[in-house]
Design a protein around this motif. Structure first.
Motif, PDB file in Angstrom:
ATOM      1  N   ILE A 196       0.845  -1.211   0.000  1.00 24.29           N
ATOM      2  CA  ILE A 196       0.000   0.000   0.000  1.00 24.29           C
ATOM      3  C   ILE A 196       0.876   1.256   0.000  1.00 24.29           C
ATOM      4  O   ILE A 196       0.637   2.210  -0.749  1.00 24.29           O
ATOM      5  N   VAL A 197       1.917   1.218   0.840  1.00 22.33           N
ATOM      6  CA  VAL A 197       2.814   2.382   0.868  1.00 22.33           C
ATOM      7  C   VAL A 197       3.472   2.582  -0.491  1.00 22.33           C
ATOM      8  O   VAL A 197       3.581   3.702  -0.997  1.00 22.33           O
ATOM      9  N   LEU A 198       3.878   1.451  -1.092  1.00 22.43           N
ATOM     10  CA  LEU A 198       4.490   1.508  -2.420  1.00 22.43           C
ATOM     11  C   LEU A 198       3.528   2.156  -3.413  1.00 22.43           C
ATOM     12  O   LEU A 198       3.909   3.009  -4.219  1.00 22.43           O
ATOM     13  N   TYR A 199       2.273   1.761  -3.296  1.00 23.61           N
ATOM     14  CA  TYR A 199       1.253   2.280  -4.210  1.00 23.61           C
ATOM     15  C   TYR A 199       1.117   3.790  -4.062  1.00 23.61           C
ATOM     16  O   TYR A 199       1.107   4.521  -5.049  1.00 23.61           O
ATOM     17  N   PHE A 200       1.037   4.238  -2.805  1.00 22.71           N
ATOM     18  CA  PHE A 200       0.850   5.681  -2.616  1.00 22.71           C
ATOM     19  C   PHE A 200       2.110   6.460  -2.953  1.00 22.71           C
ATOM     20  O   PHE A 200       2.046   7.573  -3.432  1.00 22.71           O
ATOM     21  N   ASN A 201       3.262   5.825  -2.686  1.00 29.45           N
ATOM     22  CA  ASN A 201       4.522   6.476  -3.054  1.00 29.45           C
ATOM     23  C   ASN A 201       4.593   6.724  -4.543  1.00 29.45           C
ATOM     24  O   ASN A 201       5.039   7.779  -4.990  1.00 29.45           O
ATOM     25  N   SER A 202       4.160   5.729  -5.309  1.00 31.70           N
ATOM     26  CA  SER A 202       4.309   5.863  -6.755  1.00 31.70           C
ATOM     27  C   SER A 202       3.276   6.822  -7.318  1.00 31.70           C
ATOM     28  O   SER A 202       3.334   7.168  -8.487  1.00 31.70           O
ATOM     29  N   HIS A 203       2.313   7.249  -6.485  1.00 28.51           N
ATOM     30  CA  HIS A 203       1.335   8.215  -6.982  1.00 28.51           C
ATOM     31  C   HIS A 203       1.700   9.641  -6.650  1.00 28.51           C
ATOM     32  O   HIS A 203       0.997  10.556  -7.026  1.00 28.51           O
ATOM     33  N   ASP A 204       2.784   9.791  -5.902  1.00 26.33           N
ATOM     34  CA  ASP A 204       3.211  11.149  -5.564  1.00 26.33           C
ATOM     35  C   ASP A 204       3.557  11.914  -6.823  1.00 26.33           C
ATOM     36  O   ASP A 204       4.276  11.409  -7.689  1.00 26.33           O
TER      37      ASP A 204
ATOM     38  N   LEU B 291       4.558  -0.748   6.883  1.00 30.16           N
ATOM     39  CA  LEU B 291       4.409   0.662   6.488  1.00 30.16           C
ATOM     40  C   LEU B 291       5.752   1.386   6.591  1.00 30.16           C
ATOM     41  O   LEU B 291       6.155   2.117   5.677  1.00 30.16           O
ATOM     42  N   ALA B 292       6.448   1.138   7.714  1.00 31.81           N
ATOM     43  CA  ALA B 292       7.727   1.818   7.928  1.00 31.81           C
ATOM     44  C   ALA B 292       8.723   1.426   6.845  1.00 31.81           C
ATOM     45  O   ALA B 292       9.444   2.271   6.304  1.00 31.81           O
ATOM     46  N   LEU B 293       8.724   0.131   6.521  1.00 36.92           N
ATOM     47  CA  LEU B 293       9.631  -0.363   5.486  1.00 36.92           C
ATOM     48  C   LEU B 293       9.357   0.371   4.169  1.00 36.92           C
ATOM     49  O   LEU B 293      10.277   0.816   3.477  1.00 36.92           O
ATOM     50  N   GLY B 294       8.057   0.501   3.881  1.00 36.43           N
ATOM     51  CA  GLY B 294       7.679   1.191   2.643  1.00 36.43           C
ATOM     52  C   GLY B 294       8.144   2.636   2.645  1.00 36.43           C
ATOM     53  O   GLY B 294       8.715   3.128   1.676  1.00 36.43           O
TER      54      GLY B 294
ATOM     55  N   PRO C 291       6.966   2.898 -11.483  1.00 33.17           N
ATOM     56  CA  PRO C 291       6.447   3.768 -12.535  1.00 33.17           C
ATOM     57  C   PRO C 291       4.915   3.765 -12.545  1.00 33.17           C
ATOM     58  O   PRO C 291       4.298   2.766 -12.164  1.00 33.17           O
ATOM     59  N   ASP C 292       4.350   4.862 -12.969  1.00 37.57           N
ATOM     60  CA  ASP C 292       2.900   5.018 -12.965  1.00 37.57           C
ATOM     61  C   ASP C 292       2.214   3.917 -13.772  1.00 37.57           C
ATOM     62  O   ASP C 292       1.120   3.485 -13.441  1.00 37.57           O
ATOM     63  N   TYR C 293       2.903   3.482 -14.811  1.00 40.78           N
ATOM     64  CA  TYR C 293       2.325   2.497 -15.723  1.00 40.78           C
ATOM     65  C   TYR C 293       1.986   1.212 -14.992  1.00 40.78           C
ATOM     66  O   TYR C 293       1.026   0.515 -15.340  1.00 40.78           O
ATOM     67  N   TYR C 294       2.789   0.872 -13.962  1.00 40.73           N
ATOM     68  CA  TYR C 294       2.607  -0.404 -13.291  1.00 40.73           C
ATOM     69  C   TYR C 294       1.703  -0.309 -12.072  1.00 40.73           C
ATOM     70  O   TYR C 294       1.515  -1.301 -11.371  1.00 40.73           O
ATOM     71  N   SER C 295       1.165   0.881 -11.801  1.00 40.50           N
ATOM     72  CA  SER C 295       0.370   1.028 -10.580  1.00 40.50           C
ATOM     73  C   SER C 295      -0.888   0.179 -10.645  1.00 40.50           C
ATOM     74  O   SER C 295      -1.411  -0.257  -9.629  1.00 40.50           O
TER      75      SER C 295
END
Lengths: 240, 120
Positions: A23-31, B12-15, B23-27
């Motif tokens: 989830i964090v990855l997802y929101f990070n990539s939307h920044d 969460l912290a790790l993230g 990349p946006d394409y892979y979201s």
């Protein structure tokens, strides 16, 4: 969940950790990429000045409107009528529907004899547009090309080998462009060194710029076509 | 009860700390993977309540579902069909079913407790 074995608990926890990470990855990539403000103090100051000037202009405009409204509200029917008529006249003048006289400059487009012989006197619409843009940028109040008044929705187009302005063909050069300005002297100075001169010269035309005191601009002769215009009901930013 | 929360925080912290971004394409793929993981997690919790929980099924299901969903999305992308909607639909449906199952079980648990108290 008290009877859950330790291994199961760990398993669930790991799954939750992975989900959290994703989830964090997802929101990070939307920044969005941060846009940095790289203006220095001077640029910010001049920007501020421009905005302040705009504010003053808007305020002055608003004051006029408020005055007109006050006139309208606080007077007899006769006066109301005259206020309305005044407003309409004022708007007509601003829209370019009246003949206008004032201090300004006139620019004459002349054919130039070149080594290649006499050019055919064709002007490109883009040349005129650029010239008018420049005039507007340097403080022109009202402009007329030949007998055609430049109004808000004037289109300058090339049709065949002629230039049409306000849906009517412009005359071939020599052609006179009349401009009313608040400060004709300054406009004249600007135009004397403007790139337009060179651009016209490239097309075999020369610009002769005069500041002959008073110029008279013809009125816009057609009807404004406003069928497709509509009032925006919602409030814009800063309306409240 | 605190262990899952701790691990959620760790995740969460790790993230945040790694500051990784894709990349946006892979979201699209990532959101599908998140959905699949959620589905499996909720399914596992429900199975646990129903005393049918199996570690191997859970682990394999967790990763297999994610991979499957991502592959489905990829194929959809290549074919120009929004195939990931199928995954969204399936997982969404199952998430709701699982939540409903968990809710029902929790109600039953509470009912039992109340009845035990009444008997005392």
């Amino acid at each position: 969940m008290n009877d859950m074995s330790k291994a199961n608990k760990l398993l669930f926890s790991l799954a939750i950790a992975i989900i959290g990470f994703m989830i964090v990855l997802y929101f990070n990539s939307h920044d969005d990429i941060e846009v940095r403000d790289t203006r220095d103090a001077w640029e910010i100051r001049s920007q501020l000045q421009i905005e302040q000037q705009r504010q003053q202009a808007l305020q002055a405009e608003l004051n006029v409107l408020i005055e007109a409204r006050f006139d309208y509200v606080s007077s007899s029917e006769q006066q109301q009528l005259s206020t309305l008529v005044n407003s309409v006249d004022h708007l007509k003048e601003e829209a370019g529907m009246t003949v206008r006289r004032g201090a300004g400059i006139s620019i004459e487009l002349l054919l130039e004899r070149s080594e290649a012989g006499i050019p055919d006197g064709r002007i490109m619409a883009e040349l005129i547009q650029r010239l008018l843009n420049e005039l507007n940028a340097y403080g022109a109040e009202a402009i007329a090309v030949g007998n055609e008044r430049l109004v808000t929705h004037t289109a300058i187009r090339e049709v065949g080998d002629q230039i049409y302005m306000n849906q009517r063909p412009l005359a071939k050069p020599p052609l006179t462009i009349k401009v009313i300005a608040n400060d004709p002297e300054r406009l004249l100075n600007y135009m004397e060194v403007s790139p337009s001169k060179n651009e016209f010269a490239l097309h075999g035309l020369s610009l002769i710029i005069d500041s002959d005191g008073e110029v008279e601009l013809p009125a816009f002769q057609d009807q404004y076509k406003l069928d497709l215009l509509s009032v925006i009901e919602e409030n814009g930013a800063g309306d409240e | 009860m605190w262990l899952p929360f701790l691990f959620l925080l760790i995740g969460l912290a790790l993230g945040f700390l790694t500051n990784l971004s894709i990349p946006d394409y892979y979201s699209n793929y990532l959101s599908i993977a998140i959905l699949a993981a959620f589905d499996t997690l909720l399914g596992g919790i429900r199975a646990h309540f129903e005393k049918k929980f199996n570690q191997h099924v859970f682990i394999s299901g967790f990763f297999f579902n994610i991979v499957c969903a991502v592959i489905l999305t990829f194929i959809g992308d290549q074919l120009g069909v929004d195939l990931y909607l199928a995954a969204v639909f399936a997982f969404g449906l199952r998430i709701f079913q699982n939540i409903a199952g968990i809710r029902r079980f929790l109600f039953d648990l509470r009912q039992e407790k109340i009845q035990k108290k009444m008997r005392k």
